[in-house]
Design a protein around this motif. Structure first.
Motif, PDB file in Angstrom:
ATOM      1  N   PRO A 151     -32.263  40.292   4.298  1.00  7.79           N
ATOM      2  CA  PRO A 151     -31.617  40.456   2.986  1.00  7.79           C
ATOM      3  C   PRO A 151     -30.177  39.955   2.983  1.00  7.79           C
ATOM      4  CG  PRO A 151     -32.662  42.507   3.721  1.00  7.79           C
ATOM      5  CD  PRO A 151     -32.701  41.556   4.880  1.00  7.79           C
ATOM      6  N   LEU A 152     -29.490  40.108   4.119  1.00  4.65           N
ATOM      7  CA  LEU A 152     -28.109  39.670   4.243  1.00  4.65           C
ATOM      8  C   LEU A 152     -27.980  38.807   5.479  1.00  4.65           C
ATOM      9  CD1 LEU A 152     -26.176  43.036   3.694  1.00  4.65           C
ATOM     10  CD2 LEU A 152     -26.334  41.168   2.061  1.00  4.65           C
ATOM     11  N   GLY A 153     -27.093  37.833   5.450  1.00  2.51           N
ATOM     12  CA  GLY A 153     -26.737  37.112   6.667  1.00  2.51           C
ATOM     13  C   GLY A 153     -27.590  35.901   6.954  1.00  2.51           C
ATOM     14  N   LEU A 154     -28.836  35.904   6.549  1.00  5.99           N
ATOM     15  CA  LEU A 154     -29.689  34.749   6.827  1.00  5.99           C
ATOM     16  C   LEU A 154     -30.826  34.789   5.815  1.00  5.99           C
ATOM     17  CD1 LEU A 154     -29.350  32.642   9.120  1.00  5.99           C
ATOM     18  CD2 LEU A 154     -31.270  33.770  10.243  1.00  5.99           C
TER      19      LEU A 154
ATOM     20  N   GLN B  58     -19.852  29.825  -1.431  1.00  2.00           N
ATOM     21  CA  GLN B  58     -20.897  30.635  -2.068  1.00  2.00           C
ATOM     22  C   GLN B  58     -22.006  30.955  -1.067  1.00  2.00           C
ATOM     23  OE1 GLN B  58     -20.049  31.857  -5.030  1.00  2.00           O
ATOM     24  NE2 GLN B  58     -18.294  30.545  -4.559  1.00  2.00           N
ATOM     25  N   PHE B  59     -22.286  30.010  -0.180  1.00  2.00           N
ATOM     26  CA  PHE B  59     -23.385  30.201   0.776  1.00  2.00           C
ATOM     27  C   PHE B  59     -22.955  30.959   2.027  1.00  2.00           C
ATOM     28  CE2 PHE B  59     -24.946  26.964  -1.974  1.00  2.00           C
ATOM     29  CZ  PHE B  59     -26.323  27.107  -1.963  1.00  2.00           C
ATOM     30  N   THR B  60     -21.713  30.752   2.437  1.00  2.00           N
ATOM     31  CA  THR B  60     -21.309  31.267   3.755  1.00  2.00           C
ATOM     32  C   THR B  60     -20.524  32.569   3.674  1.00  2.00           C
ATOM     33  OG1 THR B  60     -19.282  29.939   3.707  1.00  2.00           O
ATOM     34  CG2 THR B  60     -21.219  28.928   4.709  1.00  2.00           C
ATOM     35  N   SER B  61     -20.094  32.957   2.474  1.00  2.00           N
ATOM     36  CA  SER B  61     -19.276  34.168   2.343  1.00  2.00           C
ATOM     37  C   SER B  61     -20.153  35.341   1.900  1.00  2.00           C
ATOM     38  CB  SER B  61     -18.181  33.944   1.301  1.00  2.00           C
ATOM     39  OG  SER B  61     -18.741  33.993   0.001  1.00  2.00           O
ATOM     40  N   GLY B  62     -19.506  36.464   1.665  1.00  2.00           N
ATOM     41  CA  GLY B  62     -20.226  37.635   1.185  1.00  2.00           C
ATOM     42  C   GLY B  62     -20.592  37.572  -0.286  1.00  2.00           C
TER      43      GLY B  62
ATOM     44  N   TRP C 245     -23.690  36.409   2.451  1.00  2.00           N
ATOM     45  CA  TRP C 245     -23.713  35.484   3.612  1.00  2.00           C
ATOM     46  C   TRP C 245     -25.080  34.819   3.737  1.00  2.00           C
ATOM     47  CZ3 TRP C 245     -22.033  40.553   3.700  1.00  2.00           C
ATOM     48  CH2 TRP C 245     -20.652  40.736   3.802  1.00  2.00           C
ATOM     49  N   MET C 246     -25.587  34.282   2.637  1.00  2.00           N
ATOM     50  CA  MET C 246     -27.007  33.903   2.623  1.00  2.00           C
ATOM     51  C   MET C 246     -27.338  32.757   3.567  1.00  2.00           C
ATOM     52  SD  MET C 246     -27.405  32.275  -1.179  1.00  2.00           S
ATOM     53  CE  MET C 246     -26.102  31.267  -1.888  1.00  2.00           C
ATOM     54  N   TRP C 247     -26.383  31.831   3.779  1.00  2.00           N
ATOM     55  CA  TRP C 247     -26.683  30.730   4.702  1.00  2.00           C
ATOM     56  C   TRP C 247     -25.382  30.302   5.389  1.00  2.00           C
ATOM     57  CZ3 TRP C 247     -31.140  30.352   6.543  1.00  2.00           C
ATOM     58  CH2 TRP C 247     -31.506  29.245   7.311  1.00  2.00           C
ATOM     59  N   PRO C 248     -25.018  31.008   6.458  1.00  2.00           N
ATOM     60  CA  PRO C 248     -23.670  30.853   7.017  1.00  2.00           C
ATOM     61  C   PRO C 248     -23.529  29.635   7.927  1.00  2.00           C
ATOM     62  CG  PRO C 248     -24.845  32.593   8.167  1.00  2.00           C
ATOM     63  CD  PRO C 248     -25.779  32.073   7.115  1.00  2.00           C
ATOM     64  N   PHE C 249     -23.940  28.475   7.433  1.00  2.00           N
ATOM     65  CA  PHE C 249     -23.882  27.247   8.228  1.00  2.00           C
ATOM     66  C   PHE C 249     -23.198  26.150   7.415  1.00  2.00           C
ATOM     67  CE2 PHE C 249     -27.840  29.548   9.292  1.00  2.00           C
ATOM     68  CZ  PHE C 249     -27.469  29.969  10.568  1.00  2.00           C
ATOM     69  N   PRO C 250     -21.860  26.143   7.419  1.00  2.00           N
ATOM     70  CA  PRO C 250     -21.138  25.250   6.496  1.00  2.00           C
ATOM     71  C   PRO C 250     -21.480  23.777   6.665  1.00  2.00           C
ATOM     72  CG  PRO C 250     -19.625  26.346   8.049  1.00  2.00           C
ATOM     73  CD  PRO C 250     -20.969  26.998   8.195  1.00  2.00           C
ATOM     74  N   ARG C 251     -21.731  23.322   7.880  1.00  2.00           N
ATOM     75  CA  ARG C 251     -22.010  21.894   8.042  1.00  2.00           C
ATOM     76  C   ARG C 251     -23.322  21.512   7.380  1.00  2.00           C
ATOM     77  NH1 ARG C 251     -21.020  20.533  14.213  1.00  2.00           N
ATOM     78  NH2 ARG C 251     -21.992  18.595  13.536  1.00  2.00           N
ATOM     79  N   MET C 252     -24.285  22.432   7.407  1.00  2.00           N
ATOM     80  CA  MET C 252     -25.558  22.153   6.736  1.00  2.00           C
ATOM     81  C   MET C 252     -25.358  22.064   5.219  1.00  2.00           C
ATOM     82  SD  MET C 252     -29.194  24.155   7.140  1.00  2.00           S
ATOM     83  CE  MET C 252     -29.157  24.173   8.905  1.00  2.00           C
ATOM     84  N   ILE C 253     -24.532  22.959   4.685  1.00  2.00           N
ATOM     85  CA  ILE C 253     -24.260  22.931   3.240  1.00  2.00           C
ATOM     86  C   ILE C 253     -23.580  21.610   2.876  1.00  2.00           C
ATOM     87  CG2 ILE C 253     -23.224  24.170   1.295  1.00  2.00           C
ATOM     88  CD1 ILE C 253     -25.073  25.939   2.916  1.00  2.00           C
ATOM     89  N   ARG C 254     -22.627  21.194   3.708  1.00  2.00           N
ATOM     90  CA  ARG C 254     -21.922  19.936   3.398  1.00  2.00           C
ATOM     91  C   ARG C 254     -22.870  18.742   3.465  1.00  2.00           C
ATOM     92  NH1 ARG C 254     -16.671  20.903   2.491  1.00  2.00           N
ATOM     93  NH2 ARG C 254     -15.860  22.835   3.394  1.00  2.00           N
ATOM     94  N   ARG C 255     -23.837  18.798   4.370  1.00  2.00           N
ATOM     95  CA  ARG C 255     -24.825  17.718   4.424  1.00  2.00           C
ATOM     96  C   ARG C 255     -25.663  17.701   3.145  1.00  2.00           C
ATOM     97  NH1 ARG C 255     -25.951  18.740   9.750  1.00  2.00           N
ATOM     98  NH2 ARG C 255     -27.906  19.770   9.275  1.00  2.00           N
ATOM     99  N   TRP C 256     -26.068  18.894   2.679  1.00  2.00           N
ATOM    100  CA  TRP C 256     -26.826  18.980   1.426  1.00  2.00           C
ATOM    101  C   TRP C 256     -26.015  18.371   0.286  1.00  2.00           C
ATOM    102  CZ3 TRP C 256     -28.527  24.816   1.776  1.00  2.00           C
ATOM    103  CH2 TRP C 256     -29.690  24.919   2.540  1.00  2.00           C
ATOM    104  N   ILE C 257     -24.750  18.739   0.215  1.00  2.00           N
ATOM    105  CA  ILE C 257     -23.894  18.232  -0.861  1.00  2.00           C
ATOM    106  C   ILE C 257     -23.832  16.709  -0.795  1.00  2.00           C
ATOM    107  CG2 ILE C 257     -21.513  18.134  -1.704  1.00  2.00           C
ATOM    108  CD1 ILE C 257     -21.226  21.093  -0.772  1.00  2.00           C
TER     109      ILE C 257
END
Ligand SMILES: [Zn+2]
Length: 185
Positions: free
Chosen positions: A108-111, A151-155, A159-171
């Motif tokens: 539910p949280l963190g991943l 939005q993805f890595t914070s509370g 913390w739904m997807w705490p992997f900033p490099r993956m988010i930046r790749r998606w963007i």
């Protein structure tokens, strides 16, 4: 003459697709106020802006934060484009399916992979609408990307997807799609 012609037209368009769609202030709902309290508790205060900044689709209702009346037309339009994705997800998965995907896998949280995928689809639309309304340069703005990553890595969303490099790749992939479709470089 409406003060918000662009977003009002989109609300009308959404209502043709979802006839029961309606907008209501969160402050008028006991359930929304209870969700706010629950989020403050489970995120230890990391999500404390549920009633003031965040918009939430539940069923056919878009629950509005306190800052909605001050939101300019273009901001409302971009926001509504994001929320329309959640309405379509709800139609695709059903209310219960949507709730389960949003709240459960993997944790539910963190991943929370399910929530991250649903939000990623909606934030893709945020990027597309931003490019349409404000131009490609606005969609490329590093400040916007930092906001999306947060939005993805914070509370904010637990913390739904705490992997900033993956988010930046998606963007980067979405921007490449938009650039290809619009012939921009
Ligand atoms: Zn969303």
């Amino acid at each position: 003459m409406s003060e918000h012609p662009r977003s009002d037209a989109l609300v009308a368009e959404i209502q043709r697709e979802f006839p029961r769609f309606r907008l209501r202030p969160k402050s008028t709902s006991a359930l929304q106020r209870a969700i706010d309290v629950a989020l403050k508790i489970v995120t230890l205060g990391a999500q404390r802006e549920y009633l003031t900044r965040y918009h939430t689709v539940l069923g056919d209702t878009l629950w509005l934060p306190s800052r909605w009346p001050d939101s300019p037309d273009d901001a409302r339009y971009v926001l509504l484009r994001h929320e329309r994705v959640h309405l379509r997800q709800r139609r695709r998965y059903g209310f219960l399916g949507m709730a389960l995907i949003y709240l459960l896998p993997i944790l539910p949280l963190g991943l929370a992979w399910g929530r991250a995928r649903l939000e990623w689809e909606a934030y893709t639309e945020t990027l597309r609408a931003t490019a349409e309304v404000h131009g490609l340069a606005a969609a490329r703005d590093p400040a916007l990307h930092d906001y999306l990553v947060a939005q993805f890595t914070s509370g904010a969303y637990g913390w739904m997807w705490p992997f900033p490099r993956m988010i930046r790749r998606w963007i980067a992939e979405v921007l490449a799609d938009i650039e290809r479709e619009t012939g921009a470089r």
